[in-house]
Design an enzyme around this catalytic site. Structure first.
Site, PDB file in Angstrom:
ATOM      1  N   ARG A 119       0.826  -1.213   0.000  1.00 47.67           N
ATOM      2  CA  ARG A 119       0.000   0.000   0.000  1.00 47.67           C
ATOM      3  C   ARG A 119       0.849   1.248   0.000  1.00 47.67           C
ATOM      4  O   ARG A 119       0.504   2.256  -0.613  1.00 47.67           O
ATOM      5  CB  ARG A 119      -0.914  -0.016   1.234  1.00 47.67           C
ATOM      6  CG  ARG A 119      -1.712   1.250   1.498  1.00 47.67           C
ATOM      7  CD  ARG A 119      -2.698   1.579   0.401  1.00 47.67           C
ATOM      8  NE  ARG A 119      -3.494   0.445   0.003  1.00 47.67           N
ATOM      9  CZ  ARG A 119      -4.431   0.489  -0.933  1.00 47.67           C
ATOM     10  NH1 ARG A 119      -4.687   1.631  -1.560  1.00 47.67           N
ATOM     11  NH2 ARG A 119      -5.110  -0.599  -1.259  1.00 47.67           N
ATOM     12  N   HIS A 164      -5.617  -3.650   4.458  1.00 50.39           N
ATOM     13  CA  HIS A 164      -5.440  -2.605   3.446  1.00 50.39           C
ATOM     14  C   HIS A 164      -3.968  -2.284   3.249  1.00 50.39           C
ATOM     15  O   HIS A 164      -3.512  -2.041   2.121  1.00 50.39           O
ATOM     16  CB  HIS A 164      -6.202  -1.347   3.870  1.00 50.39           C
ATOM     17  CG  HIS A 164      -6.361  -0.328   2.794  1.00 50.39           C
ATOM     18  ND1 HIS A 164      -5.687   0.881   2.801  1.00 50.39           N
ATOM     19  CD2 HIS A 164      -7.126  -0.319   1.679  1.00 50.39           C
ATOM     20  CE1 HIS A 164      -6.039   1.582   1.736  1.00 50.39           C
ATOM     21  NE2 HIS A 164      -6.911   0.880   1.032  1.00 50.39           N
ATOM     22  N   CYS A 165      -3.211  -2.294   4.330  1.00 46.53           N
ATOM     23  CA  CYS A 165      -1.771  -1.998   4.253  1.00 46.53           C
ATOM     24  C   CYS A 165      -1.032  -2.983   3.351  1.00 46.53           C
ATOM     25  O   CYS A 165      -0.021  -2.637   2.741  1.00 46.53           O
ATOM     26  CB  CYS A 165      -1.140  -2.037   5.640  1.00 46.53           C
ATOM     27  SG  CYS A 165      -1.917  -0.984   6.876  1.00 46.53           S
ATOM     28  N   ALA A 166      -1.532  -4.215   3.277  1.00 51.25           N
ATOM     29  CA  ALA A 166      -0.846  -5.276   2.540  1.00 51.25           C
ATOM     30  C   ALA A 166      -1.241  -5.335   1.076  1.00 51.25           C
ATOM     31  O   ALA A 166      -0.783  -6.223   0.344  1.00 51.25           O
ATOM     32  CB  ALA A 166      -1.127  -6.627   3.201  1.00 51.25           C
TER      33      ALA A 166
END
Length: 357
Positions: free
Chosen positions: A92, A338-340
């Site tokens: 992300r 979401h970060c991944a």
């Protein structure tokens, strides 16, 4: 891209717009996941399997998985494996931020990634966008390196010219120290094709080493007039005052045409602590991914809170399928679903890549 004139009317699409693929990076023994590799790889398999039913997954890394580890329902024809070095798996924040010109031509904005303010090594991650373009996997123009440090998790777009972000992150030390807020805003408006940037002053979560990424706090939701945000109803919780102040800010902001947002509050997960050092981890349900008609929502082994968050998202986005995914492994490294992941909008993925490589 230096030989092109940047179009005047391009824009940063909203996450809920159609995508070709999602960019992810496979956890390996040379990343911070080494001590819990089996657990986190299982989570990645779950996420990849859910995405491949709806879009392709571009999976990068120096050591990629044998596809036999994926369950039968995983669409392996939608999985593209690309060998390249990485430092970490949080795509992300270092994947390309892709804006679209008026005729639908993508432009890869390769902002500088410096490991969340020089906290972690980023020499390989900072080159991922360039390498994907050089491999001809991604089409369109390439503009990089862009002039400022920017992580994808620090911005939200409504697809119509409004960008939501936080002062705590974009003005943090070791990112853009030579620029003031006005200069950063001016550059972002230009490079993201935006009309208005909304800066939140409040809301950072304990344990968040990104300095307050917006994707843990407040998300613009379809059709663009909704903000789904992390709330807190426990006055004894350390986050209570900050999240209350953030909610008050959200009530006052308006989009690029001056319209207010409808607010939807998500619960804050019960505190989760690092088993090694006892510090609180920044668990949040706002760290979900929207992909082609589905919402992949992180869960944390808290049946009542997990179920409540799913019900709220279903009510806020009734046309989307809500897919819960256990992300207790991801939060151990201070990130979540979401970060991944990083979306690659429709028209970005090259049709010729798999034929030529």
């Amino acid at each position: 891209m230096n030989s092109f004139e940047i179009p005047k009317d391009y824009r940063l699409p909203a996450e809920w717009e159609p995508v070709d693929a999602i960019l992810m990076a496979w956890p390996n023994e040379n990343t911070d996941w080494a001590y819990m590799l089996q657990d986190v790889q299982k989570t990645y398999v779950d996420i990849i399997t859910a995405i491949t039913e709806r879009a392709k997954v571009v999976l990068i890394g120096p050591n990629l998985p044998d596809t036999t580890i994926f369950p039968p329902k995983c669409r392996l024809d939608n999985l593209i494996l690309v060998h390249m070095p990485i430092n970490d798996t949080w795509t992300r924040d270092y994947g390309p931020i892709i804006v679209m010109s008026p005729d639908g031509t993508p432009m890869l904005q390769d902002f500088i990634f410096n490991g969340w303010g020089m906290k972690f090594a980023a020499n390989h991650d900072n080159r991922v966008a360039e390498r994907l373009h050089s491999l001809q996997l991604l089409t369109g123009w390439y503009h990089g390196p862009a002039e400022i440090v920017l992580e994808g998790g620090s911005i939200e777009s409504d697809g119509k010219g409004t960008i939501l972000t936080t002062e705590h992150c974009l003005l943090a030390p070791n990112r853009n120290d030579a620029l003031d807020q006005y200069e950063i805003e001016t550059k972002l408006l230009e490079q993201l094709g935006a009309k208005k940037i909304l800066w939140l002053k409040h809301g950072q979560l304990a344990g968040d080493d990104t300095d307050g990424h917006i994707d843990t706090l407040a998300r613009i939701a379809p059709p663009g007039d909704i903000i789904i945000y992390t709330g807190c109803d426990d006055s004894s919780d350390e986050h209570f005052s900050e999240l209350e102040a953030m909610r008050d800010e959200l009530r006052e902001i308006t989009n690029a045409i001056g319209a207010p947002f409808h607010l939807v509050e998500l619960p804050l997960p019960d505190p989760i602590y690092d088993p090694d050092d006892g510090t609180r981890l920044p668990a949040t349900y706002a760290n979900y991914l929207i992909v082609n008609g589905a919402v992949l929502m992180p869960t944390y082994g808290q049946p009542k809170k997990d179920r409540l968050a799913a019900m709220i998202l279903e009510s806020a986005m009734p046309e989307y399928e809500i897919i819960p995914i256990d992300c207790r492994s991801l939060i151990r490294q201070h990130g979540s679903l979401h970060c991944a992941t990083m979306q690659l909008p429709l028209g970005v993925l090259s049709d010729d890549y798999e034929t030529n490589n």
